[in-house]
Write a protein that holds these residues in place. Structure first.
Motif: not given
Length: 102
Positions: A10-11, A13, A71
């Motif tokens: 769930s991220h 960069d 990501r």
């Protein structure tokens, strides 16, 4: 059941966020231009709105989920500083002498 949701990444960069923003704005801009021209040619404003909404939906599908292309540049965090052994730094409250009642 909840472990399935925890395994989903769930991220994004920072470079991925920038890329997602550029893709989102590009798709919205292109769909707005295409929708305006098409609506102008056929003289139906409704088609302009439909095309812009379709571009919005496409851009949301492409940019909101954290796809692997967003990501690729993870941050490298500094290692944790180990605490010194033996006498650890005392908190100010612990260093005060406790009064004993007689």
């Amino acid at each position: 059941m909840l472990s399935i949701f925890k395994s989903i990444p769930s991220h994004m960069d920072y470079k991925g966020q920038k890329l997602a923003e550029q893709i989102f704005q590009g798709i919205i801009l292109i769909s707005a231009v295409i929708g305006f021209v098409y609506g102008l040619v056929i003289e139906q404003f409704g088609w302009t709105v439909y095309i812009v909404l379709a571009g919005f939906v496409i851009s949301c599908v492409l940019t909101l989920p954290p796809w692997p292309m967003y990501r690729q540049n993870p941050l490298s965090w500094q290692p944790a500083v180990p605490e010194s052994g033996g006498e650890a730094v005392q908190k100010p409250q612990e260093s005060l002498k406790k009064k004993k009642h007689k």
